[in-house]
Structure formats: structure tokens, C-alpha cells
Write a protein that holds these residues in place. Structure first.
Motif, mmCIF file in Angstrom:
data_model
loop_
_atom_site.group_PDB
_atom_site.id
_atom_site.type_symbol
_atom_site.label_atom_id
_atom_site.label_comp_id
_atom_site.label_asym_id
_atom_site.label_seq_id
_atom_site.Cartn_x
_atom_site.Cartn_y
_atom_site.Cartn_z
ATOM 1 N N GLY A 85 34.579 35.951 49.598
ATOM 2 C CA GLY A 85 35.346 34.724 49.728
ATOM 3 C C GLY A 85 34.993 33.668 48.706
ATOM 4 O O GLY A 85 35.697 32.651 48.593
ATOM 5 N N GLY A 86 33.944 33.888 47.962
ATOM 6 C CA GLY A 86 33.502 32.926 46.966
ATOM 7 C C GLY A 86 34.256 33.041 45.660
ATOM 8 O O GLY A 86 35.200 33.825 45.524
ATOM 9 N N SER A 126 38.474 34.032 46.035
ATOM 10 C CA SER A 126 38.588 34.946 47.190
ATOM 11 C C SER A 126 38.015 36.316 46.867
ATOM 12 O O SER A 126 38.640 37.351 47.124
ATOM 13 N N LEU A 127 36.834 36.307 46.313
ATOM 14 C CA LEU A 127 36.219 37.566 45.877
ATOM 15 C C LEU A 127 35.915 38.478 47.051
ATOM 16 O O LEU A 127 35.559 38.021 48.150
ATOM 17 N N LYS A 128 36.054 39.766 46.779
ATOM 18 C CA LYS A 128 35.837 40.808 47.793
ATOM 19 C C LYS A 128 34.729 41.750 47.308
ATOM 20 O O LYS A 128 34.496 41.877 46.102
ATOM 21 N N PRO A 129 34.075 42.440 48.229
ATOM 22 C CA PRO A 129 33.039 43.396 47.795
ATOM 23 C C PRO A 129 33.571 44.427 46.802
ATOM 24 O O PRO A 129 32.828 44.851 45.897
ATOM 25 N N GLU A 130 34.832 44.795 46.927
ATOM 26 C CA GLU A 130 35.404 45.780 46.001
ATOM 27 C C GLU A 130 35.633 45.228 44.601
ATOM 28 O O GLU A 130 35.995 45.979 43.694
ATOM 29 N N THR A 190 28.638 40.734 41.306
ATOM 30 C CA THR A 190 28.307 41.377 42.569
ATOM 31 C C THR A 190 28.778 40.503 43.722
ATOM 32 O O THR A 190 28.405 39.319 43.794
ATOM 33 N N VAL A 191 29.595 41.081 44.590
ATOM 34 C CA VAL A 191 30.113 40.354 45.748
ATOM 35 C C VAL A 191 29.504 40.989 46.990
ATOM 36 O O VAL A 191 29.822 42.118 47.349
ATOM 37 N N SER A 192 28.616 40.238 47.634
ATOM 38 C CA SER A 192 27.887 40.795 48.766
ATOM 39 C C SER A 192 27.352 39.672 49.644
ATOM 40 O O SER A 192 27.012 38.585 49.156
ATOM 41 N N SER A 193 27.279 39.954 50.928
ATOM 42 C CA SER A 193 26.700 38.983 51.850
ATOM 43 C C SER A 193 25.217 39.270 52.061
ATOM 44 O O SER A 193 24.550 38.555 52.807
#
Length: 122
Positions: free
Chosen positions: A15-16, A84-88, A119-122
């Protein structure tokens, strides 16, 4: 010689947002096209977004409505605003520039940046 310098990658939560920059320098007469590609582990490199010297843009379906490509012709710089970044979206992002180095040599060549990790990760 032509150099491409990329910046702006990093780690972000889902989401960032991130903004990538690609600055071209050296012997450049005209830049015809600037684009961003990405390559995730085990996958082929794919076009994310591109922009011509007239400002026409195109996007991969997977990023339409979330990513915006722009350029500052005076600075020979392209930007990729990623929202709206996604892990993919996790991948190494590469800048690609198609340019003509010399006015009297009508040859267009493509140059690649060194890549920047997103890298998109929580």
C-alpha cells in the motif's frame, strides 16, 4: 560514453509508495524513449512503463492506475512514481534509455541502468 544512474528503490509496506529516478548523462544528442523494466527472481524481465520524447506513455496492465512514468527532458531524467504497491511488485527495476549520441550519426542505441531493488513486504 553514456551513464545511467538510478535511485529511489527500497523496502516499503504493501500500500505504500516509492519514486524511482533515472538520470542519463554523457554524450547525448537526443533521447527517443525512456522506460522502466523489472525482473523478479525466476522470472523474465518485463516492461513496466515507457515514455517517448513526445510524452506518449504506455504501461503494463498490472501497474495501470498505480504507477506513473514521467520525464524531465532538460535533465535527461525519467521518474517512476509507484503507488499502492503490492508484494508482487517486488523486483529489481531497471531503467532503459534509447538515444542518439551524435547529431551527425543517425544511430539509436539502448542503454541499461544498474538496477535498483524494490521490496514490498510487511
Amino acid at each position: 560514453q553514456v551513464q545511467l544512474v538510478e535511485s529511489g528503490g527500497g523496502l516499503v509496506q504493501p500500500g505504500g509508495s516509492l519514486r524511482l529516478s533515472c538520470a542519463a548523462s554523457g554524450s547525448i544528442f537526443r533521447i527517443n524513449h525512456m522506460g522502466w523494466y523489472r525482473q523478479a527472481p525466476g522470472k523474465q524481465r518485463e516492461l513496466v512503463a515507457g515514455i517517448t520524447n513526445s510524452g506518449s506513455t504506455n504501461y503494463a496492465d498490472s501497474v495501470k492506475g498505480r504507477f506513473t512514468i514521467s520525464r524531465d527532458s532538460a535533465k535527461n531524467t525519467a521518474y517512476l512514481q509507484m503507488n499502492s504497491l503490492k508484494p508482487e511488485d517486488t523486483a529489481v527495476y531497471y531503467c532503459n534509455v534509447e538515444l542518439q549520441q551524435f547529431e551527425r550519426v543517425p544511430v539509436t542505441r539502448a542503454y541499461w541502468g544498474q538496477g535498483t531493488q524494490v521490496t514490498v513486504s510487511s
